[in-house]
Design an enzyme around this catalytic site. Sequence first.
Site, mmCIF file in Angstrom:
data_model
loop_
_atom_site.group_PDB
_atom_site.id
_atom_site.type_symbol
_atom_site.label_atom_id
_atom_site.label_comp_id
_atom_site.label_asym_id
_atom_site.label_seq_id
_atom_site.Cartn_x
_atom_site.Cartn_y
_atom_site.Cartn_z
ATOM 1 N N LYS A 116 0.823 -1.205 0.000
ATOM 2 C CA LYS A 116 0.000 0.000 0.000
ATOM 3 C C LYS A 116 0.861 1.260 0.000
ATOM 4 O O LYS A 116 0.452 2.298 -0.536
ATOM 5 C CB LYS A 116 -0.939 -0.024 1.196
ATOM 6 C CG LYS A 116 -1.922 -1.203 1.169
ATOM 7 C CD LYS A 116 -2.757 -1.260 2.422
ATOM 8 C CE LYS A 116 -3.734 -2.425 2.382
ATOM 9 N NZ LYS A 116 -3.064 -3.731 2.349
ATOM 10 N N GLU A 183 -1.380 6.781 8.095
ATOM 11 C CA GLU A 183 -2.023 7.749 7.218
ATOM 12 C C GLU A 183 -3.114 8.473 7.995
ATOM 13 O O GLU A 183 -3.569 7.985 9.043
ATOM 14 C CB GLU A 183 -2.627 7.066 5.988
ATOM 15 C CG GLU A 183 -3.771 6.128 6.296
ATOM 16 C CD GLU A 183 -4.311 5.431 5.046
ATOM 17 O OE1 GLU A 183 -3.681 5.556 3.986
ATOM 18 O OE2 GLU A 183 -5.344 4.762 5.146
ATOM 19 N N HIS A 218 -12.491 -2.461 10.502
ATOM 20 C CA HIS A 218 -12.033 -2.220 9.131
ATOM 21 C C HIS A 218 -12.243 -3.432 8.235
ATOM 22 O O HIS A 218 -11.648 -3.529 7.165
ATOM 23 C CB HIS A 218 -10.549 -1.804 9.114
ATOM 24 C CG HIS A 218 -10.234 -0.747 10.125
ATOM 25 N ND1 HIS A 218 -10.658 0.548 9.996
ATOM 26 C CD2 HIS A 218 -9.562 -0.807 11.307
ATOM 27 C CE1 HIS A 218 -10.248 1.246 11.037
ATOM 28 N NE2 HIS A 218 -9.589 0.447 11.839
ATOM 29 N N ARG A 274 -6.264 -8.632 -6.955
ATOM 30 C CA ARG A 274 -6.875 -9.956 -6.829
ATOM 31 C C ARG A 274 -8.379 -9.813 -6.926
ATOM 32 O O ARG A 274 -8.908 -8.707 -7.055
ATOM 33 C CB ARG A 274 -6.514 -10.561 -5.469
ATOM 34 C CG ARG A 274 -6.878 -9.633 -4.310
ATOM 35 C CD ARG A 274 -6.730 -10.286 -2.972
ATOM 36 N NE ARG A 274 -6.817 -9.349 -1.868
ATOM 37 C CZ ARG A 274 -7.941 -8.856 -1.356
ATOM 38 N NH1 ARG A 274 -9.101 -9.218 -1.879
ATOM 39 N NH2 ARG A 274 -7.925 -8.021 -0.338
#
Length: 616
Positions: A116, A183, A218, A274
Amino acid sequence: MIASVLVANRGEIACRIFRTCREAGIRTVAVHSDPDENALHARVADAAVRLPGAAPADTYLRGDLIVKAAVAAGADAVHPGYGFLSENAGFARAVQDAGLVWIGPPPEAIEAMASKTRAKELMGVAPLAGVTEADLPVLVKAAAGGGGRGMRVVRRLADLDAELSAARAEAASAFGDGEVFVEPYLENGRHVEVQILADTHGTVWALGTRDCSLQRRHQKVIEEAPAPGLAPGLTDELHDLAVRAARAVDYVGAGTVEFLVADGRAHFLEMNTRLQVEHPVTEAVFGIDLVALQLRIAEGHALENDPPRARGHAVEARLYAEDPARGWAPQTGRLHRLAVPDGIRLDTGCSDGDEIGVHYDPMLAKAVAHAPTRAEAVRRLAGALERSAIHGPVTNRDLLVRSLRHEEFTSGHMDTGFYDRHLTALTEPAPDPLAPLAAALADASARTGRFGGWRNLPSQPQVKRYAVEGEEHEVRYHHTRTGLTADGVRVIHADGDRVVLETDGVRRSFDIARYGDRVHVNATTLTALPRFPDPTARHAPGSLLAPMPGTVVRVAEGVTEGATVEAGRPLLWLEAMKMEHRITAPATGTLTALNAEPGRRVEVGTLLAVVEEHAD
């Protein structure tokens, strides 16, 4: 032409890929760990190869063993599914080096997007280099993998180091890669994603949008397509960004580009190289089979210039063996029955009688409804889940039904903070008040027959006790000349499997299923209690019991018998189903007992520690 496919995965996704392969006339090969020896995916494949061991690191994350299995079984292609090695460029190269077809994107594309941090750099988004008070709240996130593992929201700077360590440990356990990054955490945004599909001839499809905002830890719970309420201009922007991401890495195959939509703007999150768990809603709306298209692309076929038109709306709910009302604790045990009404797509890796263990993700199935409009699709799915027969471990079924019927969701105004705001209300116990009586009458009928319990003399009522949602219910009924009776309720019919009751002129039917002391009455689950409670089944105040089967992975520093602990302080961590679960002190006091050390396996109810609360 691909003749035989090994699926480097397990459970639901392996079964789903096998289904398409069978329809295409392609032979299937499964791999399985020791706990999965009799799992559904191993049973339905044409051939299965054992991966010795139980932990993912020893089995489904061993790319070398999986490649050997494919060669030994005569497979000529490998499909990675999702999770495990699906975004591992080294595994993709190993498959290709063995002369096998890799049903996925090029290894170079995986390397560019699977991390990421690198994906954000490619899309011009930089992670936080250093965190200050002004940056809070922030999200600690694993660079590899997904499914909510290795993710932590940090609201206090003092908690950052501990959460970074916990995220690294969880990411390393789940994905074999402990890299994490930080982040900004955008609260109350919507999680929106775009399904892409690209061939080797330069065509890239953007297949609409999906909304996956209803999440816990999440991890997505309910997904739908298309994402409701997006302005046409924003939808076009999301499509353009997704296609741009795919072309930037010469992408091939199925993938998903994820965004957080906040304040009418799209913020790039990541690209999953994917197939996604929620791919069925896109299939339903576009009338396609994404796995079949993956196979065709891997064989070199070209896509049409334009994707098919979207039709209607689809909603998917993930059914988990977990208890949302008790910290989402995973549940284990035998799944006696799993059946949904006709007209609902059910993707599952389980069948009746399977054992739900502790080693892997607790998802039992995905239920998908498709209809001409969103309102119809949501109503259809909620009704089907409510009427489904789910007999076995505690599940999140009631939460799913209530979520789908919540005004915030039905209006399409939900965001990622949905469960933060509504979980308490959505998990309030609301058992059917007639369920205990129906269970008692069914049990009485099964034991005695319709008239077997009748006496010619007046007698005391029969009494049965049940636990429902943590509360005890006592039921009283009579055997009479005409059958079973209960005060205030007319018994129309009662046998061991079905009871029909009438109250205030309204007649209702109840389907009954009993497994040991567990009784399922329609959608309500009860536990039959003994006539006299066991006086020894008690624990001292302050006892901390294992909420699930699992393994003690670590004990907090300084936590020893005799130590003083503060209320809410983490004492130890259990790992179950690839997630870490924190056990905290229930009160400020003295730790008088500690029965946990790293590596110890525990069952539900095992005494882990005792905290004697201070008198002040």
